[in-house]
Design an enzyme around this catalytic site. Structure first.
Site, short mmCIF file in Angstrom:
data_model
loop_
_atom_site.label_atom_id
_atom_site.label_comp_id
_atom_site.label_asym_id
_atom_site.label_seq_id
_atom_site.Cartn_x
_atom_site.Cartn_y
_atom_site.Cartn_z
CB CYS A 135 25.99 56.46 -24.39
SG CYS A 135 27.25 55.70 -23.42
CG ASP A 175 28.81 49.47 -30.10
OD1 ASP A 175 28.19 49.57 -31.35
OD2 ASP A 175 29.81 49.89 -29.83
O1 LIG Z 1 31.22 56.72 -27.12
C1 LIG Z 1 32.47 56.38 -26.92
O2 LIG Z 1 33.30 57.42 -27.24
C2 LIG Z 1 32.78 55.24 -26.36
C3 LIG Z 1 34.16 54.89 -26.02
C4 LIG Z 1 34.61 53.59 -25.78
C5 LIG Z 1 33.80 52.72 -25.55
C6 LIG Z 1 32.33 52.89 -25.76
C7 LIG Z 1 31.86 54.06 -26.23
N1 LIG Z 1 30.83 54.27 -26.55
C8 LIG Z 1 29.63 53.29 -26.92
O3 LIG Z 1 29.47 53.04 -27.97
C9 LIG Z 1 28.08 52.57 -28.42
C10 LIG Z 1 27.49 52.99 -29.64
O4 LIG Z 1 27.81 54.58 -30.05
P1 LIG Z 1 27.16 55.13 -31.35
O5 LIG Z 1 25.76 55.31 -30.88
O6 LIG Z 1 27.50 54.23 -32.43
O7 LIG Z 1 27.94 56.45 -31.44
C11 LIG Z 1 27.30 53.02 -27.13
O8 LIG Z 1 27.13 51.71 -26.49
C12 LIG Z 1 28.43 53.63 -26.17
O9 LIG Z 1 28.10 53.29 -24.92
#
Ligand SMILES: O=C(O)c1ccccc1N[C@@H]1O[C@H](COP(=O)(O)O)[C@@H](O)[C@H]1O
Length: 211
Positions: free
Chosen positions: A6, A130
């Site tokens: 992502c 998450d």
């Molecule tokens: O990544 C972003 O900036 C974000 C912003 C707003 C909503 C979701 C976002 N990302 C999502 O966050 C999770 C986990 O991220 P990480 O691996 O802990 O960095 C993932 O599902 C992204 O889609």
């Protein structure tokens, strides 16, 4: 297993990650995020892809009109709702986007969040769990308390997200059985700039576990 990377912002990185074997690319349509991309930017990344992958737009408390417009303009195959969207909202969105996968993300604060996941399951295609952060919606790099999920064996498809990295992915997958994993900050140099070596290592480790 589905593997979603992502926060893609660059056409060459999107194509390279798809070719390495990720099954889905995520695009952040949340303006406050450092990984934010416009629908035109997403489209140029998608048009540059040489292999077929799921194309997931990440939204947080957007309105239905805006989501539908971005899905159409960017040629997305799925939407991830990462804000406080209600079941009613998901049901309405389904009517507007009958052929698009709807993924509802929940930020797990307590075991109660898992009951919430069950209540959404009939109204969306896929759940995503998450980590919780009091100020930030996602992309935080904070790892979920996997112990909370040890007894979580739903019949519906779900992604595990939150602070996953090539270093901790095998531990996570030994403990939990998600149908997909989702990584952002754990495979990047800085927000929006993915580290292809880390993505390759992650995919190698996931393949090792699944063989
Ligand atoms: O990544 C972003 O900036 C974000 C912003 C707003 C909503 C979701 C976002 N990302 C999502 O966050 C999770 C986990 O991220 P990480 O691996 O802990 O960095 C993932 O599902 C992204 O889609």
């Amino acid at each position: 297993m589905r593997v979603k990377i992502c926060g893609i912002t660059k056409p060459d990185q999107g194509n390279a990650i798809a070719k390495l074997g990720a099954t889905a690319l995520g695009f952040i349509s949340v303006p406050s995020s450092p990984r934010y991309v416009t629908s035109a930017q997403i489209r140029s990344i998608v048009e540059n892809l040489q292999v077929s992958v799921d194309r997931i737009g990440v939204f947080a408390n957007s309105n239905i009109e805006d989501i539908c417009q971005i899905v159409d303009e960017a040629n997305l195959s799925a939407v991830q709702l990462h804000g406080s969207e209600s079941i009613e909202f998901c049901t309405q969105l389904r009517q507007f986007l009958p052929k698009i996968e709807i993924i509802k993300a929940l930020r797990v604060k307590t075991p109660e969040s898992l009951k919430e996941a069950d209540t959404y399951a009939s109204y969306v295609d896929t759940l995503l769990l998450d980590a919780y952060h009091p100020q930030q919606l996602g992309g935080t790099g904070i790892t979920l308390d996997w112990k909370t999920l040890e007894k979580f064996h739903p019949r519906y498809p779900w992604f595990l997200a939150g602070g996953l990295t090539p270093s901790n992915i095998l531990d996570a997958l030994k403990l939990l059985q998600p149908t997909g994993i989702d990584l952002s900050s754990g495979v990047e140099r800085y927000p929006g700039d993915k580290d292809l070596d880390k993505v390759a290592l992650l995919l190698e480790r996931v393949r090792f576990l699944n063989q």
